[in-house]
Write a protein that holds these residues in place. Structure first.
Motif, mmCIF file in Angstrom:
data_model
loop_
_atom_site.group_PDB
_atom_site.id
_atom_site.type_symbol
_atom_site.label_atom_id
_atom_site.label_comp_id
_atom_site.label_asym_id
_atom_site.label_seq_id
_atom_site.Cartn_x
_atom_site.Cartn_y
_atom_site.Cartn_z
ATOM 1 N N ARG A 148 -2.095 8.111 -8.257
ATOM 2 C CA ARG A 148 -1.097 9.125 -7.910
ATOM 3 C C ARG A 148 0.114 9.078 -8.832
ATOM 4 N N PRO A 190 0.800 -1.231 0.000
ATOM 5 C CA PRO A 190 0.000 0.000 0.000
ATOM 6 C C PRO A 190 0.831 1.279 0.000
ATOM 7 N N LYS A 191 2.084 1.181 0.435
ATOM 8 C CA LYS A 191 2.879 2.410 0.504
ATOM 9 C C LYS A 191 3.876 2.536 -0.633
ATOM 10 N N ASN A 193 5.910 3.428 -3.542
ATOM 11 C CA ASN A 193 5.894 4.696 -4.219
ATOM 12 C C ASN A 193 6.634 4.657 -5.525
ATOM 13 N N ASN A 212 -0.397 3.486 -4.608
ATOM 14 C CA ASN A 212 0.292 4.688 -4.136
ATOM 15 C C ASN A 212 1.509 5.019 -4.994
HETATM 16 C C1 LIG Z 1 1.807 7.170 -0.279
HETATM 17 O O1 LIG Z 1 3.069 7.763 -0.538
HETATM 18 C C2 LIG Z 1 3.268 8.996 0.110
HETATM 19 C C3 LIG Z 1 4.578 9.558 -0.340
HETATM 20 O O2 LIG Z 1 4.464 9.929 -1.675
HETATM 21 C C4 LIG Z 1 3.220 8.777 1.604
HETATM 22 O O3 LIG Z 1 3.390 10.033 2.256
HETATM 23 C C5 LIG Z 1 1.894 8.191 1.977
HETATM 24 O O4 LIG Z 1 1.885 7.896 3.343
HETATM 25 C C6 LIG Z 1 1.639 6.916 1.191
HETATM 26 N N1 LIG Z 1 0.264 6.467 1.398
HETATM 27 C C7 LIG Z 1 0.002 5.356 2.043
HETATM 28 C C8 LIG Z 1 -1.427 4.960 2.112
HETATM 29 O O5 LIG Z 1 0.865 4.697 2.559
#
Ligand SMILES: *[C@@H]1O[C@H](CO)[C@@H](O)[C@H](O)[C@H]1NC(C)=O
Ligand SMILES: *[C@@H]1O[C@H](CO)[C@@H](O)[C@H](O)[C@H]1NC(C)=O
Ligand SMILES: *[C@@H]1O[C@H](CO)[C@@H](O)[C@H](O)[C@H]1NC(C)=O
Ligand SMILES: *[C@@H]1O[C@H](CO)[C@@H](O)[C@H](O)[C@H]1NC(C)=O
Ligand SMILES: *[C@@H]1O[C@H](CO)[C@@H](O)[C@H](O)[C@H]1NC(C)=O
Ligand SMILES: *[C@@H]1O[C@H](CO)[C@@H](O)[C@H](O)[C@H]1NC(C)=O
Ligand SMILES: *[C@@H]1O[C@H](CO)[C@@H](O)[C@H](O)[C@H]1NC(C)=O
Ligand SMILES: *[C@@H]1O[C@H](CO)[C@@H](O)[C@H](O)[C@H]1NC(C)=O
Length: 900
Positions: A587, A540-541, A543, A562
């Motif tokens: 995103r 989920p995170k 990037n 994400n």
């Molecule tokens: C998605 O990535 C951003 C950095 O671009 C981060 O700040 C954010 O926490 C992330 N979202 C999730 C749901 O982890």
């Protein structure tokens, strides 16, 4: 601050005395203070004006106010002596903090509490309220904490009436003072004062004199207080002789380090970071024998060497000199430290300076050091093997230096090491099991070297390392060819960079599914990794995904909603881009898919991704037409869909992309005209529409694109003349109109192409760099004009000689007549000249011989005549054939004058 604890110990001490002397069995109830009703009433009134959303003052209702939460009474007199309403949640960013903040107003009823000595209202939210003047009437106060509670306005001068005050904390962001004379009222009591973030700019030149009147001060915190001037001498500095802590960080002082500081011999902590201090670090620091913490970081301009006297300071624990201009070597300072047997240095940050030389062996004497940051300097040589003796080391950063050689095996002894950064040096040699043998605590490792160096991991294939990493960044080191066991067992990773590590294996699915769901970076670029990727993974995170330049197969991986960066280029991925890519990757900013085997259409949902910046789809098998649904995507500046099977028209709606700069659609089967609307994309710098089936006249508005650097429309079916307006594109450096049906003359205004005429800057070209690898491809044709394969007539205009930076001129396969300009050598940077297959007549100008840069020449199939000038480089007859009337070498036909 120990004051807040003072009341409690006295309470326990008193209870103890009771037990011992009176031996009252149920002393607890006997000792329990009763509440004084006027004070209870005062507290109730105080509470009533507060807004307590989280209900932490619920207990403020019972009869005994001494047992309300946050209230403490004197055991003997029952008077309220302490009110502690500090926000129990201290994490400012959490929602809980907001919720448990008290709001509302502060009621004057507090002045009834004549024995109140401790008041803590910190970390609440009084919404810009001024600090009420009545606080100055509670003269029994010894501790007052109003920090971080959203007070604003002027600090009331009558706080100076609190003549017993020992601790005052006003740390806040919107308070100010216009004079500090009131401090004199606190001159015999105040030990702790925090006015960090208070705007002191109105306090005048005498601010330091004013503080120095408080002779009892031990701790003075004035960071980020808008102080602009620091006196270089201070007669009253003697008054501050009790000062143990001084923090002036974050004030633009712009002076050298003043000498009066060195008379403050009780200083334990001195913080002067971000003060724009200049000059060198004075050796007088040796006077500050009690110094434990010294922070001179981020002054940007401190120069000179690190004085060795800093190494002699017996109690120094924390030293931060980072982000300055310090130079010289470390030997003097480190040798002093290592001689200083009792040295207790725990933290040393010298990063971002200009320090040089090899790291001395004496480093190993720093047995207590936990953090060592020497990054971003110009240290050379290898890591001293004594490094293994730094038994407490937790964090080591040697990144961004010019160190070389092999990596010491003694690293393996650092059992406490958590964070190791050896990036961006030129390491080589072999890393073995022994390099890691005791690194039980290691969580992050960054190790990169130059691509041409040879740094090799040589560990047994079954080796299971003692560490479980969270971050790994290894670049340009040989780890492969197999995906080793020691990596397979890393299942806590949340940041992975394995770039150019020679892995040629498949990676087991279990490794991907074992990676922490916290993973943010996954970069496996420039290996030769094979196989399909697991499809159903949820990160989920995640990037940043970069799997480029491998041999991955299978469909488009969908791992993260994400992702902002997706690089899949140069692999064998196939299948479709999901139609709902906007939902799956809302995103995403940069999509690089080039050089794969993707098929299907380009989904229109791409138009709904608002942050899209680069879409690079080149060299796949995409078909269908380009989506015509573009609307206000403010960031989109590069589209590269070249070398696909796209058909249909160039979408009109591209004009809604205000930032569009690079549009590369070459080698497709696009048809129709260039849409008029495209002239609204005034920021276009690079256009390549070559190799399509486009028709119509060359649009004259192209010349109005003032940033246009490259215009390639070759191999289409454009008709009509070259419009004069095209000459007014001031930045044009690449013009390719070859292989069309263009007629008419070359406009005389061609000399108006000022970028080619004057060789002006190359900046717009840089935009292509963002389209990865395309820049390299186009680099070779900067400053070129290619009009070949059309039906252009008339003479070669003499004006063309003004384009003195021209490197390539190709006019072949047209119907041009007249002479080759006599002064052709004015094009002194010409490398390629192709005038073949025209109707040019007259002699070949002698001046051609003067163009020393000329590499390639073709004058064949014209009507040139006379003798060929001596061009030593061009002895291939095919350059000249097809000109009946030419004679002389290298042609077999002799000239009349030679025959005689
Ligand atoms: C998605 O990535 C951003 C950095 O671009 C981060 O700040 C954010 O926490 C992330 N979202 C999730 C749901 O982890
Ligand atoms: C207390 O805060 C709540 C929520 O912010 C607000 O609705 C209410 O009016 C406030 N009450 C007082 C007495 O200020
Ligand atoms: C107040 O006293 C009562 C009974 O002695 C006790 O149960 C309660 O927890 C106390 N409240 C606080 C807030 O200390
Ligand atoms: C004041 O309160 C804040 C927390 O709200 C705390 O961090 C700070 O140390 C306190 N100041 C003093 C002098 O105790
Ligand atoms: C308190 O301080 C103010 C301002 O400094 C002053 O005007 C006032 O007289 C003082 N009050 C007392 C009771 O000392
Ligand atoms: C600090 O106060 C001065 C006036 O005393 C004002 O000009 C300045 O803008 C203030 N600085 C900030 C950051 O608010
Ligand atoms: C490291 O660099 C220095 C200076 O460039 C050079 O003299 C030395 O031979 C290098 N050492 C190794 C092991 O490459
Ligand atoms: C070319 O430049 C000249 C002089 O700067 C100007 O007068 C002329 O209008 C320009 N021609 C075109 C077609 O832009």
């Amino acid at each position: 601050m120990d004051l807040k604890l003072k009341l409690r110990p006295s309470f326990f001490l008193f209870s103890l005395v009771l037990i011992l002397l009176l031996k009252v069995p149920d002393f607890v109830s006997a000792a329990k203070p009763k509440c004084i009703s006027t004070e209870r009433q005062a507290l109730l009134t105080f509470r009533a004006s507060l807004n307590d959303t989280s209900g932490r003052l619920k207990s403020w209702s019972g009869p005994d106010c001494c047992n309300w939460s946050g209230v403490l009474c004197d055991v003997r007199t029952s008077h309220v002596v302490k009110i502690d309403l500090r926000n129990p949640v201290q994490d400012v960013r959490s929602d809980e903090y907001e919720r448990s903040s008290l709001r509302g107003k502060l009621h004057q009823s507090l002045t009834i509490l004549k024995f109140l000595s401790y008041l803590d209202l910190s970390s609440n939210d009084f919404g810009g309220l001024e600090i009420p003047e009545f606080l100055g009437q509670i003269v029994s106060l010894r501790y007052l904490n109003l920090s971080s509670s959203s007070f604003s306005g002027e600090i009331p001068a009558n706080l100076g009436n609190l003549s017993k005050l020992e601790s005052l904390d006003l740390y806040a962001s919107s308070l100010r003072v216009s004079n500090l004379r009131w401090l004199s009222g606190l001159s015999t009591s105040l030990k702790y004062l925090n006015m960090a973030n208070v705007n002191l700019s109105g306090a005048g030149e005498t601010w330091l004199e004013d503080f120095s009147k408080v002779t009892t001060l031990k701790e003075l915190r004035l960071s980020d207080s808008e102080i602009k001037n620091l006196p270089l001498s201070l007669s009253s500095s003697a008054n501050l002789k009790h000062l143990e802590v001084l923090d002036l960080s974050g004030n633009s002082l712009n002076t050298p380090i003043p000498n009066w500081l060195f008379s403050l011999t009780n200083l334990r902590e001195l913080s002067l970071r971000w003060c724009f201090l200049e000059g060198s670090i004075p050796t007088e620091f040796k006077n500050l024998k009690l110094l434990e913490t010294l922070d001179l970081s981020n002054n940007l301009a401190l120069q000179g060497e690190i004085p060795s006297v800093l190494g002699d300071l017996p109690r120094l624990k924390f030293l931060d000199l980072s982000a300055n201009e310090l130079n010289g070597q470390l030997n003097g300072f480190l040798d002093a430290l290592s001689r200083n047997k009792g040295n207790s240095l725990v933290f040393l940050d010298l990063s971002s300076n200009k320090l040089a030389g090899a790291l001395p062996e004496s480093l190993g004497a720093l047995r207590n050091l936990q953090t060592l940051d020497l990054s971003s300097n110009t240290f050379t040589g290898s890591v001293p093997s004594s490094i293994g003796n730094m038994a407490s080391l937790k964090k080591l950063d040697l990144s961004y230096n010019t160190m070389n050689g092999s990596i010491a095996e003694s690293f393996g002894k650092l059992a406490e090491l958590v964070d190791l950064n050896l990036m961006a040096n030129t390491w080589e040699g072999v890393l073995q099991k022994s390099h890691f043998v005791n690194l039980r605590s290691l969580k992050t490792i960054r190790l990169t070297t130059e691509p041409y160096r040879s740094l090799i991991f040589k560990v047994p294939s079954t080796w299971i390392p003692p560490f479980r990493l969270e971050l790994i960044q290894i670049e340009n080191c040989q780890i492969g060819p197999s995906f080793p066991m020691w990596l397979q067992v890393q299942t806590k990773l949340n940041y992975v960079v394995l770039r150019n590590t020679g892995i040629e294996d498949t990676i087991p699915d279990s490794w991907f599914s074992g990676i922490s769901s916290e993973v943010t970076y996954l970069i496996l670029a420039n290996n030769r990794i094979k196989g399909r990727l697991p499809q159903k993974l949820a990160f989920p995170k995640l990037n940043n995904i970069d799997l480029s330049s491998n041999s991955f197969e299978g469909p488009f991986p969908l791992w993260s909603t994400n992702a902002t960066e997706l690089r899949l280029y140069e692999n064998n991925f196939s299948g479709y881009i999901p139609q709902n890519i906007d939902v799956l990757m809302p995103r995403i900013q940069n999509i690089y898919l080039f050089h794969n085997s993707f098929t299907g259409n380009i989904p229109s949902s791409l138009c709904d991704i608002s942050g899209l910046q680069i879409l690079s789809l080149r060299k796949n098998h995409f078909s269908g037409s380009l989506p015509n649904c573009w609307h206000r995507q403010f960031m989109l500046y590069g589209i590269d869909a070249s070398e696909n099977n796209l058909s249909g028209q160039i979408p009109e709606s591209l004009d809604l992309l205000p930032s569009l700069s690079v549009l590369l659609l070459n080698q497709n089967a696009l048809e129709g005209k260039i849409p008029e609307s495209l002239q609204n994309c005034s920021g276009l710098t690079n256009i390549d529409l070559g190799g399509n089936k486009l028709t119509g006249k060359l649009p004259s508005w192209l010349g109005k694109l003032s940033s246009l650097f490259m215009l390639r429309l070759q191999s289409n079916s454009f008709t009509g003349q070259i419009p004069d307006d095209l000459c007014s594109a001031p930045n044009l450096r690449i013009l390719d109109l070859s292989g069309n049906k263009i007629s008419g003359p070359i406009p005389k205004c061609i000399s108006n192409l000022t970028a080619i005429a004057r060789g002006t800057n190359n900046e717009v070209f840089q935009n292509l760099v963002f389209i990865v690898t395309r820049a390299r491809e186009y680099q070779d044709i900067v400053n070129s004009i290619n009009l070949s394969g059309n039906n252009i007539s008339g003479e070669i205009p003499r004006e063309i000689l003004g384009l003195s930076y021209l490197r390539i001129l190709n006019l072949s396969n047209n119907s041009m007549a007249g002479n080759i300009p006599e002064k052709i050598s004015e094009l002194s940077r010409l490398e390629t000249l192709d005038l073949s297959r025209n109707k040019l007549s007259g002699a070949i100008p002698q001046s051609l011989a003067a163009i020393s840069s000329l590499q390639s020449l073709n004058l064949s199939f014209n009507k040139l005549e006379g003798s060929i000038p001596k061009l030593v480089k061009f002895q291939d007859p095919s350059i000249y054939i097809g000109n009946e009337l030419l004679c002389g070498k290298p042609l077999p036909k002799k000239c009349p004058k030679d025959i005689k």
